[in-house]
Each structure stands twice: as structure tokens, then as C-alpha cells.
Design a protein around this motif. Structure first.
Motif, PDB file in Angstrom:
ATOM      1  N   ASP B  26       0.872  -1.175   0.000  1.00 46.77           N
ATOM      2  CA  ASP B  26       0.000   0.000   0.000  1.00 46.77           C
ATOM      3  C   ASP B  26       0.906   1.222   0.000  1.00 46.77           C
ATOM      4  N   LEU B  27       1.130   1.774  -1.168  1.00 48.25           N
ATOM      5  CA  LEU B  27       2.125   2.840  -1.325  1.00 48.25           C
ATOM      6  C   LEU B  27       1.612   4.188  -0.834  1.00 48.25           C
ATOM      7  N   GLN B  28       0.332   4.276  -0.581  1.00 44.49           N
ATOM      8  CA  GLN B  28      -0.215   5.526  -0.054  1.00 44.49           C
ATOM      9  C   GLN B  28      -0.130   5.550   1.469  1.00 44.49           C
ATOM     10  N   ARG B  29      -0.502   4.434   2.081  1.00 41.64           N
ATOM     11  CA  ARG B  29      -0.456   4.378   3.548  1.00 41.64           C
ATOM     12  C   ARG B  29       0.871   3.832   4.050  1.00 41.64           C
ATOM     13  N   GLN B  30       1.725   3.462   3.131  1.00 40.62           N
ATOM     14  CA  GLN B  30       3.064   2.989   3.475  1.00 40.62           C
ATOM     15  C   GLN B  30       3.018   1.770   4.387  1.00 40.62           C
ATOM     16  N   SER B  31       2.257   0.773   3.936  1.00 40.23           N
ATOM     17  CA  SER B  31       2.170  -0.457   4.727  1.00 40.23           C
ATOM     18  C   SER B  31       2.214  -1.667   3.790  1.00 40.23           C
ATOM     19  N   ALA B 229      11.334   0.979   2.496  1.00 40.76           N
ATOM     20  CA  ALA B 229      10.716   2.264   2.123  1.00 40.76           C
ATOM     21  C   ALA B 229       9.497   1.948   1.270  1.00 40.76           C
ATOM     22  N   ILE B 230       8.336   1.995   1.921  1.00 37.18           N
ATOM     23  CA  ILE B 230       7.107   1.589   1.230  1.00 37.18           C
ATOM     24  C   ILE B 230       6.411   2.858   0.731  1.00 37.18           C
ATOM     25  N   ASP B 231       6.905   3.393  -0.332  1.00 35.31           N
ATOM     26  CA  ASP B 231       6.311   4.593  -0.906  1.00 35.31           C
ATOM     27  C   ASP B 231       6.434   4.517  -2.419  1.00 35.31           C
TER      28      ASP B 231
END
Lengths: 69, 355
Positions: B26-31, B229-231
Motif C-alpha cells: 500500500d504505497l499511499q499508507r506505506q504499509s 521504504a514503502i512509498d
């Protein structure tokens, strides 16, 4: 929006309150404000670089072990 | 339009397949959300099909599991049912950056003789927006202020500071430093008497004291979930580029200009060569394009696009495409090895191994 901003702030932890100001000014008029702010607080530990919007997202070097703190 | 709704992932929720399990990033919530490879297959190979069609494909053998999968995705807000999935295209993962250098490392020890103004000025010319300053020695507040003062002007957006503990580096002194230099985005004090994490200030600047010593570049290259780095930016960059070295420039404690301070190859010395001339050398960008899909073992790892790679410390120092040696994750068993094993394997490493 059926909540006063003050009520919303009171629902946050001390750490959450530290994170609010960046988003609060525009979020407080949204009907999803409470959920969004809470989500920001909950997801804070998962962000690579805190809550500084302008910060570089990924780690530049990787010198620290995971379990030291 | 289909008569029955079909399931679509949100564009920012991207599935990545691993050898044993998959993840939805989930690249928006960084999870990250772990999913079985069976669900990955449903989300990719059977994308655009209705639930009934998918169940039919599996001969109704897994009807309950398929319902459970979709319930999981909905519960975690990873996707939605829609009538026309063509209206929700996948996100474009093309990566471009206007800066010639996006990030830099500047190493400092007690013998360093850097011209900070020259280095910072040249990094600014190259468009560098993020800098990590690593002070391996016991650092004085005055020294840190001198470095940061050189970065007061220019286009740098963030500075991560790693410095050796000294008694004068109190939380109050570091808070004052962060207030005075608002480009600071994090401060880590290593070799501290006790570990301590201070709450972030109003700008989100976190100060962390760590007991472990970071006394040389050899401490770098650790791979663990804390460094994921989950973005979108990193995920997109990782499709075609190396997530550690791409657009990175480093200056080691002796002033040598390198891709990474842990690599042996130098492209000049910052005292008498410009960073521009180093960057202009043909080999400087050679490692930038080694992406995780080319690296042994990593190419089978579900974390490959959120992991910030290491090309300096490798399982096989003679193979540029081997796995980072300080990574203890095995994608074939989906397990992280114990630290004891990590210490054993790390003993075989040598500096500058990837060249």
C-alpha cells in the motif's frame, strides 16, 4: 463535520498531537477527518522518515540494527 | 461493462509475488499486507473476472477461501468492487528525477579535513535534495554546527545526522540544533550509554540514542524491515534502478568521491576534484541500473521493490548480482534468520567486495 476540532485533538495520544498540525488545518473540515488523522497516527511507525513532508523517503544509509532501541 | 461486479485493487496497492508468499504494497499508507500466492494469482492472472468466474476456474474447490480473500482485501481497504475496472487503470511506475544526484552521504571522522562549504555547494549544483552526514567519532556540538552551517543555504530539503555520543549532545541541545537548522529531518546518536527514542518534535524530527557503535562505513548495509521504504517513489525507482546507489554520491571520511563509502572505487578526491567531474566519469553510474529483478535470491523476494538494496556487502563478493550479505531474510522459507546466524555469515565479508 459534526465534531469540534478540540474534541478531535483530545482523542489523540500525546504523540499523535505532535503529528497533527501539518494536516489538521485542512483535514478538520472533512467529514473523514477523524478517521484520516487517526490513520496517520497509527501508520506513523511504518513511515520511513517520520512526518516531515519534505524529507527524503528512503534511508540513505543503513547502519543501525533493528533491535537496538 | 460486466453484469456482475469485479474486484479491483486501488491503484496505489500493488501486489508483488515472492517465492513462498506475496505482499500487497500500500504505497499511499506505506504499509505491507502479506497474502498467499494463490491470492496473488487471483489478483493478477484473473484480474477483471467476477467472483463467480474465479470460483469456476478453480472448480469450486476453494470457494470459501476466495470469499475470505476478498473479505480480507475489503477489510484492509486494499480494493473495491466495481462494474467497469477499465476505468481504474494501474498506476504508472515510470521513475524520473530532475536532479542529477538525489541523495548523498558525507562521512566524517576525527581525521577528516573536509571543505564543507565546497562539498555542500557542489552538491547543491547537482540538485541534491537529501544528505546524510555520518560522524563516526565522538562528535562535539560545535563540529555539528559547523557542518550544518555549511548547509544553511541551498536547495537541500533534508539532512539526516548520525553522530557519535558526547555528553554535551543532550536532548535539549539536539532539539535546539534541530530548531536552528530546519533541514534536519532525523538525528541518531550512536555509541550512547543507553538506547532512547525521544518523541518527534512539532516538525516530526526524531532524536534517537543508540548503544551500538557506528564507527566506520563497515556498519552500513544492514537489511531489515525498519529500512524498508514503502512509498511510490522508491517502489517506482526500484523497477529499473538500484534503490541504494541510483543517483547517489558519497564522500568518505578521507574525501574520496564514491558511489558508496563502503565501495573501494574512488572517482577523485573532493579536496581537489569537483563532484561534477566525478559524476561525469563513465563508470560512476554503472551500478545505478542493477535492480532487484536482476539480483540472485532478491528477485524471488516479495520485498524486492521496498527494500533498499546494498551492493557493497555481498554474499559472493565476486558477483555483482549476488544477494546483500547482511540480509537475513530467506524468501524461499519466508523467514528471517536469527541474529546469531547473521553474525556468523557477516564474518566472511570484506570491504569493497562488489567490485
Amino acid at each position: 463535520m459534526d465534531e469540534e476540532p478540540e474534541d478531535l485533538l483530545e482523542r489523540l495520544s500525546a504523540e499523535g498531537r505532535q503529528l497533527v498540525p501539518v494536516s489538521y488545518r485542512f483535514l478538520h473540515v472533512s467529514p473523514l477527518a477523524a478517521a484520516t488523522v487517526m490513520r496517520l497516527v497509527v501508520s506513523a511507525p511504518y513511515r520511513a522518515s517520520g512526518y516531515v513532508c519534505s524529507a527524503f523517503r528512503k534511508p540513505i544509509s543503513k547502519c543501525c540494527s533493528q533491535d537496538d532501541v | 461493462m460486466t453484469s456482475e461486479p469485479v474486484f479491483a485493487l486501488f491503484a496505489c496497492c500493488v501486489p508483488v509475488k515472492g517465492a513462498r508468499r506475496s505482499v500487497v504494497c500500500d504505497l499511499q499508507r506505506q504499509s505491507l499486507h502479506f497474502i498467499p500466492n494463490g491470492l496473488y494469482e487471483i489478483l493478477t492472472e484473473h484480474s477483471g473476472k467476477t467472483a463467480a468466474e474465479i470460483k469456476e476456474i478453480y472448480d469450486h474447490e476453494f470457494d470459501a477461501e476466495i470469499d475470505e480473500y476478498f473479505e480480507f482485501l475489503l477489510r484492509h481497504e486494499l480494493g473495491f468492487w466495481c462494474d467497469d475496472p477499465a476505468l481504474f487503470p494501474m498506476i504508472d511506475l515510470t521513475w524520473e528525477a530532475p536532479e542529477r544526484i538525489t541523495n548523498a552521504i558525507l562521512d566524517v571522522d576525527e581525521r577528516s579535513d573536509h571543505d564543507f562549504a565546497k562539498i555542500l555547494g557542489e552538491l547543491d549544483d547537482l540538485g541534491c535534495k537529501a544528505l546524510e552526514v555520518r560522524c563516526f567519532h565522538r562528535s562535539s556540538l560545535a563540529e555539528l554546527r559547523t557542518i550544518l552551517e555549511a548547509a544553511r543555504r541551498g536547495r537541500l530539503r533534508s539532512i539526516d545526522l548520525l553522530a557519535g555520543y558526547a555528553p554535551e549532545l543532550t536532548p535539549e541541545a539536539l532539539a535546539a540544533l534541530a530548531a536552528d537548522h530546519q533541514r534536519l529531518s532525523s538525528i541518531v546518536i550512536h555509541s550512547a550509554p543507553e538506547s532512547r527514542q525521544l518523541p518527534p518534535d512539532r516538525r516530526g524530527v526524531a532524536v534517537t540514542y543508540r548503544t551500538e557503535a557506528v564507527d566506520s562505513p563497515r556498519c552500513c548495509g544492514k537489511i531489515h524491515p525498519g529500512y524498508f521504504a514503502i512509498d511510490l517513489e522508491t517502489f517506482a525507482e526500484g523497477q529499473k534502478h538500484n534503490t541504494c546507489l541510483n543517483r547517489k554520491l558519497s564522500i568518505d571520511a578521507r574525501g574520496e568521491i564514491k558511489n558508496c563509502p563502503s565501495l573501494a572505487k574512488s572517482f577523485g578526491n573532493a579536496r581537489h576534484d569537483s563532484l561534477h567531474s566525478a559524476l561525469a566519469q563513465r563508470d560512476f553510474a554503472a551500478l545505478w541500473s542493477i535492480n532487484k529483478d536482476q539480483i540472485a535470491v532478491c528477485k524471488d523476494c516479495e520485498f524486492r521493490y521496498v527494500c533498499t538494496d546494498c551492493r557493497a556487502y555481498l554474499v559472493d563478493p565476486g558477483d555483482l548480482y549476488s544477494k546483500p550479505s547482511k540480509c537475513t531474510y530467506d524468501p524461499y522459507t519466508a523467514e528471517w534468520r536469527q541474529p546469531a546466524e547473521e553474525r556468523t555469515s557477516a564474518g566472511a565479508q570484506r570491504e569493497g567486495g562488489s567490485r
